[in-house]
Design a protein around this motif. Structure first.
Motif, PDB file in Angstrom:
ATOM      1  N   PRO A   5      58.836  23.509  33.743  1.00 29.43           N
ATOM      2  CA  PRO A   5      57.759  24.640  34.086  1.00 29.43           C
ATOM      3  C   PRO A   5      56.816  24.824  33.284  1.00 29.43           C
ATOM      4  N   PHE A   6      55.594  25.168  34.208  1.00 30.05           N
ATOM      5  CA  PHE A   6      54.346  25.585  33.337  1.00 30.05           C
ATOM      6  C   PHE A   6      53.872  26.830  33.916  1.00 30.05           C
ATOM      7  N   ARG A   7      54.220  27.602  32.636  1.00 31.24           N
ATOM      8  CA  ARG A   7      53.820  29.103  32.933  1.00 31.24           C
ATOM      9  C   ARG A   7      52.470  29.534  32.570  1.00 31.24           C
ATOM     10  N   VAL A   8      51.967  30.219  33.674  1.00 33.73           N
ATOM     11  CA  VAL A   8      50.606  30.496  33.516  1.00 33.73           C
ATOM     12  C   VAL A   8      50.350  31.802  33.620  1.00 33.73           C
ATOM     13  N   GLY A   9      49.587  32.593  32.915  1.00 27.76           N
ATOM     14  CA  GLY A   9      49.071  33.999  33.038  1.00 27.76           C
ATOM     15  C   GLY A   9      47.729  34.004  33.659  1.00 27.76           C
ATOM     16  N   VAL A  10      47.369  34.659  34.683  1.00 29.23           N
ATOM     17  CA  VAL A  10      46.107  34.741  35.148  1.00 29.23           C
ATOM     18  C   VAL A  10      45.642  36.166  35.110  1.00 29.23           C
ATOM     19  N   ALA A  11      44.677  36.410  34.427  1.00 32.72           N
ATOM     20  CA  ALA A  11      43.986  37.814  34.486  1.00 32.72           C
ATOM     21  C   ALA A  11      43.600  38.418  35.760  1.00 32.72           C
ATOM     22  N   ASP A  12      43.820  39.585  36.154  1.00 35.13           N
ATOM     23  CA  ASP A  12      43.591  40.104  37.574  1.00 35.13           C
ATOM     24  C   ASP A  12      42.081  40.224  37.937  1.00 35.13           C
ATOM     25  N   VAL A  13      41.312  39.806  36.827  1.00 37.38           N
ATOM     26  CA  VAL A  13      39.697  39.951  37.182  1.00 37.38           C
ATOM     27  C   VAL A  13      39.245  38.557  37.359  1.00 37.38           C
ATOM     28  N   VAL A  14      40.117  37.475  37.233  1.00 32.13           N
ATOM     29  CA  VAL A  14      39.634  36.015  37.620  1.00 32.13           C
ATOM     30  C   VAL A  14      39.928  35.889  39.020  1.00 32.13           C
ATOM     31  N   THR A  34      27.438  30.903  37.799  1.00 34.40           N
ATOM     32  CA  THR A  34      26.549  31.944  38.136  1.00 34.40           C
ATOM     33  C   THR A  34      26.871  32.898  38.994  1.00 34.40           C
ATOM     34  N   ILE A  35      26.393  34.343  39.199  1.00 32.09           N
ATOM     35  CA  ILE A  35      26.966  35.163  40.183  1.00 32.09           C
ATOM     36  C   ILE A  35      25.888  35.410  41.284  1.00 32.09           C
ATOM     37  N   GLY A  36      26.298  35.357  42.326  1.00 34.76           N
ATOM     38  CA  GLY A  36      25.631  35.352  43.935  1.00 34.76           C
ATOM     39  C   GLY A  36      26.044  36.798  44.284  1.00 34.76           C
ATOM     40  N   PHE A  37      25.175  37.216  45.314  1.00 39.38           N
ATOM     41  CA  PHE A  37      25.419  38.419  46.038  1.00 39.38           C
ATOM     42  C   PHE A  37      25.706  37.821  47.485  1.00 39.38           C
ATOM     43  N   TYR A  38      26.803  38.526  47.887  1.00 38.66           N
ATOM     44  CA  TYR A  38      27.256  38.555  49.483  1.00 38.66           C
ATOM     45  C   TYR A  38      27.744  39.365  50.139  1.00 38.66           C
ATOM     46  N   LEU A  61      36.244  48.069  34.973  1.00 39.67           N
ATOM     47  CA  LEU A  61      35.619  48.123  33.329  1.00 39.67           C
ATOM     48  C   LEU A  61      35.877  47.025  32.651  1.00 39.67           C
ATOM     49  N   GLU A  62      37.077  46.318  33.078  1.00 39.31           N
ATOM     50  CA  GLU A  62      37.709  45.163  32.324  1.00 39.31           C
ATOM     51  C   GLU A  62      37.079  44.007  32.335  1.00 39.31           C
ATOM     52  N   ALA A  63      36.369  43.939  33.725  1.00 39.54           N
ATOM     53  CA  ALA A  63      35.649  42.592  33.990  1.00 39.54           C
ATOM     54  C   ALA A  63      34.431  42.146  33.038  1.00 39.54           C
ATOM     55  N   ALA A  64      34.608  41.052  32.154  1.00 38.41           N
ATOM     56  CA  ALA A  64      33.611  40.760  31.226  1.00 38.41           C
ATOM     57  C   ALA A  64      31.933  40.703  32.013  1.00 38.41           C
ATOM     58  N   VAL A  65      31.913  40.204  33.374  1.00 38.73           N
ATOM     59  CA  VAL A  65      30.576  40.236  33.836  1.00 38.73           C
ATOM     60  C   VAL A  65      30.014  41.657  34.442  1.00 38.73           C
ATOM     61  N   ARG A  66      30.834  42.777  34.160  1.00 40.64           N
ATOM     62  CA  ARG A  66      30.288  43.788  34.778  1.00 40.64           C
ATOM     63  C   ARG A  66      29.115  44.385  33.943  1.00 40.64           C
ATOM     64  N   GLY A  67      29.300  44.310  32.448  1.00 42.66           N
ATOM     65  CA  GLY A  67      28.023  44.789  31.755  1.00 42.66           C
ATOM     66  C   GLY A  67      26.852  43.948  31.943  1.00 42.66           C
ATOM     67  N   PRO A  68      26.717  42.661  32.051  1.00 43.67           N
ATOM     68  CA  PRO A  68      25.624  41.667  32.389  1.00 43.67           C
ATOM     69  C   PRO A  68      24.923  42.141  33.810  1.00 43.67           C
ATOM     70  N   VAL A 103      22.937  35.692  34.841  1.00 43.66           N
ATOM     71  CA  VAL A 103      24.080  36.449  34.740  1.00 43.66           C
ATOM     72  C   VAL A 103      25.361  35.441  35.247  1.00 43.66           C
ATOM     73  N   VAL A 104      26.186  35.164  34.169  1.00 44.30           N
ATOM     74  CA  VAL A 104      27.209  34.187  34.478  1.00 44.30           C
ATOM     75  C   VAL A 104      28.470  34.653  34.211  1.00 44.30           C
TER      76      VAL A 104
END
Length: 303
Positions: A93-102, A168-172, A199-206, A266-267
Motif C-alpha cells: 500500500p501507498f497511503r496518501v493524504g490529500v488536503a481538501d484545498v488541493v 499560476t492562477i487563472g479566472f474561468y 480561509l485555509e487555502a494558501a492562495v487566498r491571501g495573495p 499569484v501562484v
C-alpha cells in the motif's frame, strides 16, 4: 556499533513522553528502559535527555537522534510490510493524504507517477483538513501528505516539506457568466460574482491582495474549503472561478468554461510533506522526481 534495540527503547520513551508511560505501553519495567537508555548514551558519548523537574526533556542532540530513529523504524516497518505483501502476492500500500484545498485533478497529476513503478503499489488516498492529515502522518498512518502550504511551524509534528512545483492562477467562467461581464480582463471582474477558496487555502491571501492592488471589486458570492465543491459551483454558473492554470484545459474541455485571464504574480505551490528528511519511499521519490516535469508540461499547454 549502534545497538538498535537500545535505540528502539529510546525511541519508545521519546514518543511516549516519559519512561513511566513507555513502560506501561511496552510492558517493560521502568528500570529496564532507563538502564537501556543510559547504556546507549554511554556507548555514543552523548546525553539524550535532561531532567526538568519530574519531566524528561530531549536535548538538542536527543532531538537529532530521534529524527534519525523515526526514519530508521519507519523504514523497518515499510520493509516488513513490503515483504509480507510480496509473500502473499498483494501490492504494497501507498497511503496518501490529500488536503481538501488541493484540486483533485492536480492531486492526480502529482500522484500518477507512483502508479507506474516497476514494483506496483496500491494507492490509498485520504482527503481532509491538513491538520488531521498531518496527525495521521505523525503516527505513520500515512506515507505522505499533499498540501498547498508547507508544514505549519506551530504544529508539534516532525516532518519535512518538499516543494513539488507551482501553478499560476487563472479566472474561468461559464458561458452565461462570461457573457454577462462588461469590459476586458481584469476590469470585467468589477461587480462580477466571484467564488473564493476558504480561509485555509494558501492562495487566498495573495489572490485578495492582487484584487486589492488592482482596485478590483468583485461580489464574493461563495467561499469554499473544498476545491472540488468550488469547481462544481463554477461549472454550474454560480460565479467566476479562480483556479490553477495547470488544470485550465480540463476546465475548458469538460466544464465548458471560458478563460477570462490570469492573475500575474499569484501562484499556488504544491508540497509533499513527509517524515523523511531525505526521500526514500519509492512512490514518494517518484512523485518528487516527476512533479516539476508534469507541472511544467501542464503550464506549457496553457501557454
Amino acid at each position: 556499533m549502534l545497538n538498535y534495540k537500545q535505540l528502539h527503547h529510546f525511541w519508545s520513551v521519546a514518543r511516549a513522553g516519559g519512561i513511566v508511560r513507555a513502560s506501561e505501553r511496552s510492558g517493560l519495567a521502568p528500570q529496564t528502559l532507563s538502564g537501556q537508555i543510559a547504556t546507549l548514551e554511554a556507548s555514543l558519548g552523548i546525553t539524550l535527555f535532561q531532567r526538568q523537574g519530574r519531566r524528561l526533556v530531549l536535548t538538542e542532540t536527543g532531538r537529532m537522534v530521534l529524527d534519525y530513529a523515526e526514519e530508521i523504524f519507519r523504514l523497518g516497518s515499510e520493509l516488513e510490510e513490503a515483504i509480507q505483501s510480496r509473500a502473499t502476492g498483494r501490492m504494497a500500500p501507498f497511503r496518501v493524504g490529500v488536503a481538501d484545498v488541493v484540486p483533485k485533478a492536480i492531486a492526480y497529476v502529482l500522484l500518477a507517477p507512483s502508479m507506474t513503478l516497476a514494483e506496483p503499489m496500491r494507492i490509498i488516498c485520504r482527503e481532509g483538513k491538513l491538520e488531521r492529515l498531518l496527525g495521521e502522518l505523525a503516527i505513520h498512518k500515512l506515507d505522505v501528505v499533499l498540501a498547498d502550504s508547507p508544514l505549519p511551524s506551530n504544529m508539534d509534528v516532525r516532518g519535512y516539506s518538499h516543494v513539488l512545483g507551482e501553478s499560476t492562477i487563472g479566472f474561468y467562467a461559464s458561458a452565461a457568466v462570461a457573457d454577462s461581464l462588461r469590459g476586458d480582463f481584469p476590469a470585467c471582474l468589477n461587480g462580477a460574482p466571484l467564488l473564493l477558496p476558504g480561509l485555509e487555502a494558501a492562495v487566498r491571501g495573495p489572490l485578495l491582495r492582487w484584487l486589492e492592488d488592482g482596485k478590483l471589486r468583485p461580489r464574493v458570492v461563495g467561499e469554499f474549503d473544498d476545491s472540488a465543491l468550488m469547481r462544481a459551483f463554477g461549472e454550474a454558473g454560480a460565479g467566476v472561478l479562480p483556479a490553477a492554470s495547470l488544470i485550465g484545459d480540463e476546465l475548458l474541455a469538460q466544464g465548458g468554461m471560458r478563460r477570462l485571464g490570469e492573475a500575474p504574480g499569484v501562484v499556488e505551490t504544491y508540497y509533499a510533506i513527509s517524515v523523511e528528511r531525505r526521500l526514500t519511499h519509492p512512490a514518494v521519490r517518484a512523485i518528487s522526481d516527476a512533479a516539476p516535469i508534469s507541472i511544467a508540461r501542464g503550464q506549457t499547454a496553457q501557454g
